[in-house]
Structures are given as structure tokens and as C-alpha cells.
Write an enzyme that holds these catalytic residues in place. Structure first.
Site, PDB file in Angstrom:
ATOM      1  N   TRP A   1      20.244  47.906  69.556  1.00  0.00           N
ATOM      2  CA  TRP A   1      21.505  47.487  68.582  1.00  0.00           C
ATOM      3  C   TRP A   1      22.440  47.072  69.633  1.00  0.00           C
ATOM      4  CZ3 TRP A   1      22.062  51.711  64.493  1.00  0.00           C
ATOM      5  CH2 TRP A   1      20.820  51.766  63.440  1.00  0.00           C
TER       6      TRP A   1
ATOM      7  N   HIS B   1      18.226  46.993  81.763  1.00  0.00           N
ATOM      8  CA  HIS B   1      18.309  45.610  80.872  1.00  0.00           C
ATOM      9  C   HIS B   1      19.434  44.704  81.765  1.00  0.00           C
ATOM     10  CE1 HIS B   1      19.989  43.255  77.624  1.00  0.00           C
ATOM     11  NE2 HIS B   1      18.964  43.864  76.927  1.00  0.00           N
TER      12      HIS B   1
ATOM     13  N   GLU C   1      21.727  42.754  80.718  1.00  0.00           N
ATOM     14  CA  GLU C   1      23.316  43.034  80.472  1.00  0.00           C
ATOM     15  C   GLU C   1      23.989  44.245  81.558  1.00  0.00           C
ATOM     16  OE1 GLU C   1      23.173  43.406  76.308  1.00  0.00           O
ATOM     17  OE2 GLU C   1      22.282  41.399  76.346  1.00  0.00           O
TER      18      GLU C   1
ATOM     19  N   GLY D   1      16.762  42.418  69.982  1.00  0.00           N
ATOM     20  CA  GLY D   1      18.224  42.731  69.736  1.00  0.00           C
ATOM     21  C   GLY D   1      18.822  42.312  68.499  1.00  0.00           C
ATOM     22  N   GLY D   2      19.130  41.187  68.492  1.00  0.00           N
ATOM     23  CA  GLY D   2      20.095  40.616  67.559  1.00  0.00           C
ATOM     24  C   GLY D   2      19.354  40.697  65.998  1.00  0.00           C
TER      25      GLY D   2
HETATM   26  P1  PGA Z   1      17.740  39.225  71.488  1.00  0.00           P
HETATM   27  O1  PGA Z   1      18.273  40.344  72.609  1.00  0.00           O
HETATM   28  O2  PGA Z   1      16.626  39.673  70.596  1.00  0.00           O
HETATM   29  O3  PGA Z   1      19.194  39.394  70.678  1.00  0.00           O
HETATM   30  O4  PGA Z   1      17.528  38.037  72.151  1.00  0.00           O
HETATM   31  C1  PGA Z   1      16.986  41.216  73.152  1.00  0.00           C
HETATM   32  C2  PGA Z   1      17.507  42.521  74.203  1.00  0.00           C
HETATM   33  O5  PGA Z   1      18.495  41.755  74.719  1.00  0.00           O
HETATM   34  O6  PGA Z   1      16.632  43.151  74.359  1.00  0.00           O
END
Ligand code: PGA
Length: 251
Positions: free
Chosen positions: A9, A93, A95, A232-233
Site C-alpha cells: 500500500w 524496495h 523507493e 502497488g497501485g
Molecule cells: P506498482 O508498485 O504496482 O504501483 O508499480 C509495485 C511496487 O512498488 O511494489
């Protein structure tokens, strides 16, 4: 091997009420699903509330610290995660790597502690667009895997899950071709096999993540040979997320 669908999330939603709504709707939608491990990774602060009634769903965290306790303002111990019913922890991750400067050494320390505490790390690796353009994908992945798993014994590695998440595919709508993901899958198995033996390579779950939706999800299982996806999204859109799960469950 068991299939995994992991919802990341990220820093969403913005209220606890909305988190509960998404969680409960997802729980209802998957109540008859038996052949997939569906894991929800909400923000830390939602965990206590959501652990009350998880149904078929499992809980994961999106990160944790590499020490068990002490003067580390703002950090979260894997021990309190365990106490809150968490089984999985996303680590490395992109990020976290990019925005929070987490390097392979930090990620390695986290993986080691999480495994020691008998939690299951979802260890994310992936090349960025520039590295892909320069055809450095395999070099990058190999370094991330080997550094991330330095000092991890064969005994502990059995709880490890690897998620191949090409950085250029995350949140971009540009999902990775299944043939490319398949090549990476084979490559990762080879590295794991060289380090831990063939059996471990066969039993370590390898997942794909990056712009997964209900339209593109199946080829990652059927063509790329992945045993799971990190979403993710699309995991915040309950209808779409349930559709992803049902599509995989029926295939
Ligand atoms: P996304 O993100 O499905 O929005 O591309 C995946 C993730 O970062 O794990």
C-alpha cells in the site's frame, strides 16, 4: 509451490477508516481463496487495528530497522512487528533504496535480523532504466542479491522470498515483458543455486512486481515462471485487486 500475491500500500491511504474499508473489502473478496497466500502490507500504524480480524489475509510490513531495540528515533523493531501479527517484511524496495539511501549493506543487516526473528523477508531487487539501457541488468541483480544475502546461512534462507521489481516498471504503467521476467527468473535461480545449492534455488519463491494489474498478471506466472506478484497501485483499488487474485486463483 504456494502462490503469493502481496499488496504494497506504500504511504496510503490517508485515514484509518479508509484502510479498514479496503482491508475488509479485500478480505471479503478472497474469503474462498485457498490456493494463494494474500499478504497486505499497510503502513505500520494500521497494523494493530487490522490484525484484529484478518480472515484469509496475512499481514506484512513495508520495512523495519536492523536492530531489535534502543535509541533509534522513528524506527520500527521487527520484534514489535511480530507482536502485531506480522509474518512478512518488504525489504530493499527501490523507493527505500532511492529516497531513503538504503544501500546493500543496510538491507543485508535488515534481512539477517528479520530472518533471525523468523519473519519472512520479501527482498526486493531490480535495475533502473539507465542500467537496463546499458545492459547492466544481470550485473546489478547479482550484486544486489549477493550483497543482500552476505552471511545468510542455508538454514535461515529457507524463509526468504525474492521480488524482482525493475525500477522502471514500478508505478509507471510500463510493466515488464514476461519473456524478460522469465530470463531474470532463470538468472536469479542460477545465482541462488550457486550460493545455496539447487534445492534452495527450487524452493525459494521468486516474485515479480511493477505495474501489475488484472490484465497483465497471468503471463508472469504462466510464461515467466514466477510464483507470485507484488502489487502497488492496483492493490488499493479493491475491485481490481480482487480481480487479480481471482484471475491467478482460477488459472
Ligand atoms: P506498482 O508498485 O504496482 O504501483 O508499480 C509495485 C511496487 O512498488 O511494489
Amino acid at each position: 509451490m504456494k502462490k503469493f500475491i502481496i499488496a504494497n500500500w506504500k504511504m496510503n491511504p490517508q485515514t484509518l477508516a479508509e484502510a479498514k474499508r479496503i482491508f475488509n473489502a479485500t478480505k471479503l473478496g478472497v474469503k474462498n481463496i485457498r490456493n494463494i497466500e494474500v499478504v497486505i502490507c499497510p503502513p505500520f500504524v494500521c497494523l494493530d487495528n487490522l490484525q484484529q480480524a484478518t480472515g484469509n489475509l496475512k499481514l506484512g510490513a513495508q520495512n523495519c530497522f536492523f536492530e531489535e531495540k534502543g535509541a533509534f528515533t522513528g524506527e520500527i523493531s521487527p520484534l514489535i512487528l511480530k507482536d502485531l501479527g506480522v509474518e512478512y517484511v518488504i525489504l530493499g524496495h527501490s523507493e527505500r533504496r532511492r529516497i531513503f539511501n538504503e544501500d546493500d549493506e543496510i538491507i543485508n543487516k535488515k534481512i539477517k535480523l528479520v530472518l533471525k526473528e523468523k519473519l519472512k523477508p520479501i527482498f526486493c531487487i531490480g535495475e533502473n532504466q539507465k542500467q537496463k539501457n546499458q545492459e547492466k541488468t544481470f550485473e546489478v541483480l547479482k550484486k544486489q542479491v549477493l550483497k543482500g544475502l552476505t552471511g545468510v546461512s542455508r538454514k535461515l534462507v529457507k524463509n526468504l522470498i525474492i521480488a524482482y521489481e525493475p525500477v522502471w516498471a514500478i508505478g509507471s504503467g510500463k510493466s515488464c515483458q514476461s519473456s524478460y521476467a522469465q530470463t531474470v527468473n532463470i538468472f536469479l535461480k542460477k545465482i541462488i543455486s550457486q550460493k545455496y545449492g539447487r534445492k534452495t534455488a527450487q524452493t525459494t519463491p521468486i516474485l515479480y512486481g511493477g505495474s501489475v494489474n488484472s490484465e497483465n498478471v497471468l503471463p508472469y506466472f504462466q510464461e515467466a515462471g514466477m510464483v507470485g506478484v507484488l502489487v502497488g497501485g492496483a492493490s488499493l483499488n479493491t475491485k481490481e485487486f480482487i480481480k487479480i487474485i481471482k484471475t491467478v486463483s482460477k488459472a
